[in-house]
Design a protein around this motif. Sequence first.
Motif, short mmCIF file in Angstrom:
data_model
loop_
_atom_site.label_atom_id
_atom_site.label_comp_id
_atom_site.label_asym_id
_atom_site.label_seq_id
_atom_site.Cartn_x
_atom_site.Cartn_y
_atom_site.Cartn_z
N VAL A 299 -26.91 -2.13 2.83
CA VAL A 299 -25.53 -2.20 2.46
C VAL A 299 -25.30 -3.77 1.91
N LEU A 300 -26.00 -4.71 2.73
CA LEU A 300 -24.89 -5.94 3.22
C LEU A 300 -26.52 -6.88 3.64
N PRO A 301 -27.49 -7.05 2.32
CA PRO A 301 -29.03 -7.57 1.67
C PRO A 301 -28.49 -9.09 2.43
N LEU A 302 -27.41 -9.73 2.33
CA LEU A 302 -27.58 -11.45 2.45
C LEU A 302 -27.67 -11.15 4.50
N THR A 303 -26.78 -10.11 5.01
CA THR A 303 -27.13 -9.55 6.24
C THR A 303 -29.05 -10.23 6.70
N MET A 304 -29.61 -9.81 5.84
CA MET A 304 -31.47 -9.89 6.63
C MET A 304 -31.49 -11.48 6.64
N MET A 305 -32.68 -11.39 7.16
CA MET A 305 -33.47 -13.00 7.50
C MET A 305 -33.36 -13.65 8.75
N THR A 306 -33.50 -15.06 8.78
CA THR A 306 -33.04 -15.91 9.64
C THR A 306 -31.35 -16.23 9.40
N LEU A 329 -19.64 -9.05 5.93
CA LEU A 329 -20.07 -10.46 6.20
C LEU A 329 -20.86 -10.66 7.55
N VAL A 330 -19.47 -11.57 8.53
CA VAL A 330 -19.50 -11.99 9.85
C VAL A 330 -19.64 -11.04 10.62
N ILE A 331 -18.74 -10.06 10.63
CA ILE A 331 -19.40 -8.96 11.59
C ILE A 331 -21.09 -8.99 11.91
N ALA A 332 -20.68 -7.79 9.83
CA ALA A 332 -22.10 -7.64 10.40
C ALA A 332 -23.57 -7.94 10.67
N LYS A 333 -23.28 -9.47 10.37
CA LYS A 333 -24.11 -10.20 11.16
C LYS A 333 -24.12 -10.59 11.90
N MET A 334 -23.31 -10.16 12.78
CA MET A 334 -23.05 -10.48 14.52
C MET A 334 -23.71 -8.92 14.86
N ILE A 335 -23.52 -8.03 14.09
CA ILE A 335 -24.28 -6.50 14.36
C ILE A 335 -25.75 -6.73 14.64
N THR A 336 -26.07 -6.69 13.28
CA THR A 336 -27.78 -7.19 13.19
C THR A 336 -28.11 -7.91 14.24
N MET A 337 -27.13 -9.28 14.04
CA MET A 337 -28.74 -10.57 15.89
C MET A 337 -28.57 -9.26 16.85
N GLY A 338 -27.44 -8.93 16.94
CA GLY A 338 -27.73 -7.93 18.48
C GLY A 338 -27.96 -6.70 18.74
N VAL A 339 -28.39 -6.14 17.48
CA VAL A 339 -29.13 -5.22 17.68
C VAL A 339 -30.39 -5.73 17.35
N SER A 340 -31.33 -6.44 16.76
CA SER A 340 -32.29 -7.61 17.03
C SER A 340 -32.29 -7.52 18.11
N SER A 353 -26.83 -18.11 14.09
CA SER A 353 -25.72 -17.89 14.19
C SER A 353 -24.62 -18.74 13.48
N LEU A 354 -25.45 -20.56 13.06
CA LEU A 354 -24.69 -21.21 11.16
C LEU A 354 -24.52 -20.17 10.35
N PHE A 355 -25.31 -19.13 9.78
CA PHE A 355 -25.05 -18.10 9.40
C PHE A 355 -23.33 -17.47 9.70
N ILE A 356 -23.36 -17.45 10.25
CA ILE A 356 -22.25 -16.70 11.13
C ILE A 356 -20.95 -17.65 10.60
N GLY A 357 -20.76 -18.34 11.49
CA GLY A 357 -19.51 -19.85 11.54
C GLY A 357 -19.76 -20.40 10.19
N GLY A 358 -20.80 -20.68 9.23
CA GLY A 358 -20.50 -20.90 8.28
C GLY A 358 -20.00 -20.04 6.97
N THR A 359 -20.46 -18.71 7.27
CA THR A 359 -19.50 -17.57 5.95
C THR A 359 -18.01 -18.04 7.03
N ALA A 360 -17.76 -17.56 7.85
CA ALA A 360 -16.56 -18.14 8.51
C ALA A 360 -15.79 -18.21 7.71
N GLY A 361 -16.27 -20.05 7.62
CA GLY A 361 -15.69 -21.22 7.08
C GLY A 361 -15.35 -20.71 5.48
N VAL A 362 -16.16 -20.05 5.11
CA VAL A 362 -16.11 -19.44 3.84
C VAL A 362 -14.99 -18.39 3.68
#
Length: 443
Positions: A299-306, A329-340, A353-362
């Motif tokens: 659904v949100l391919p940018l949540t994959m990988m590092t 994307l910010v919330i989804a990345k949190m969920i995928t990180m927690g699930v992983s 976490s860098l992705f989450i922070g930077g995306t929240a900044g955008v």
Amino acid sequence: MSAHRPPADRGDAGAPAEQPEPSTADDVPVAETGDFWLLLGAAALLGVFGGLFGLFFMWLLHLGQSWYAYSSPGWMGGHWWWVALTAAAGLVIGLLRWATRLPFKTPGLIADLQDQYVNPRLVPGILLVSTASLIGGASLGPEKALGSVGGGLGQWMAARRRLDDDGRGATTLSGMAGAYGGLFSSPVIVVMMIVEIARPGGAKLTRVLVTSIISASISFGVYFAIAGTVFLDLYEVPSFSYENWYLLAGVGIGLLAAIVSALLGLIVTVSGKLFDRLRLPDIVKSIIGGVLFGVIGVVLPLTMMTGTDQLGVVLKEGSTLGLGLVAVLVIAKMITMGVSLGSGFIGGPIFPSLFIGGTAGVALHLAVPGLPLGLTFTCMLAAVVGGFVSAPFAMVLFAAFTTQIGALNTTPVLLAVITSFVTVQAVQFLLARRARAADAPTH
């Protein structure tokens, strides 16, 4: 050579006066201890090994993650066959844990740094499981595997040399510094991060500083000489001119970052508890986790990988993606990180976490266009991670080096990070105090 001491004074009767108490280990200069020079030699070897192994590991991940190619970065841009692959990754991880006898719960990266200890017996299993996790698309970073290998080797070398506790801790941390020398933008960031999280005190601080600088610098030199590049100027943000009101904005952004950090910690904790409550074999939990973050990835391919390359996409195409998608994307990345993390995959928390922070900044810039994108992106990039992993100054340096915003514009970033860090620490203190009060017996 010990420092010269004057002879003891004697009384009128010639009897010796009271002798001073013998000096402690902290009174002896560090350079005058034999173990110090052993530590320097070990740090140099760990730096060479860390640089070479880091290159090999990152190359292996780049090769293994070549399957990741989405049709678009927006909604439903992934491919449904990803779910089969991520589920297979969960199966492989379960089998690897069984083959290496690796416990389902292993110490995380932050715990390794704070304890200044890595169990060498767990390293092979952690390395194999982490490699499978990262290649399988988990929302985790490579820093756990690299730190475990470097720290585990340092721990083994210290045991062979029969070093004391301080020496073992310093060697373990220098091994981790060697593993990270080429991973981050500068050895300065590596040393600062290790000192902030591990918090060595007394004479150990000198040992850790010197050995970590040597190990990280040698590793950085090896990595750069072969790869020819590091993470400097990784995220190119639009330039902006400093204004005084950015200082106040930095404080406000820091408060927002603290909320994001707290929410991230809550999601990771709740996810771990939910998987713990499942009365299922560990291998089934890993398969379920793989299916969950695989579906989210479709659904949100940018949540994959590092998240390193994916964050660059968000930064460049944020206005095209839109505020709603970027916020999701910010919330989804949190969920995928927690699930992983909760389902048995192994990896580091810093890169996602860098992705989450930077995306929240955008997202903040899209919501408040009057705030420059360079300001919101850099402040949130540093402040979310600085509050989450308790390494504020290291994250300020990382954000400044990777965005190249200039020395003057670093001031609001520093205010944002320290605001986030203090706020998160205050919340943790209040929660701990409330928990102690609830556990106290009533009279």
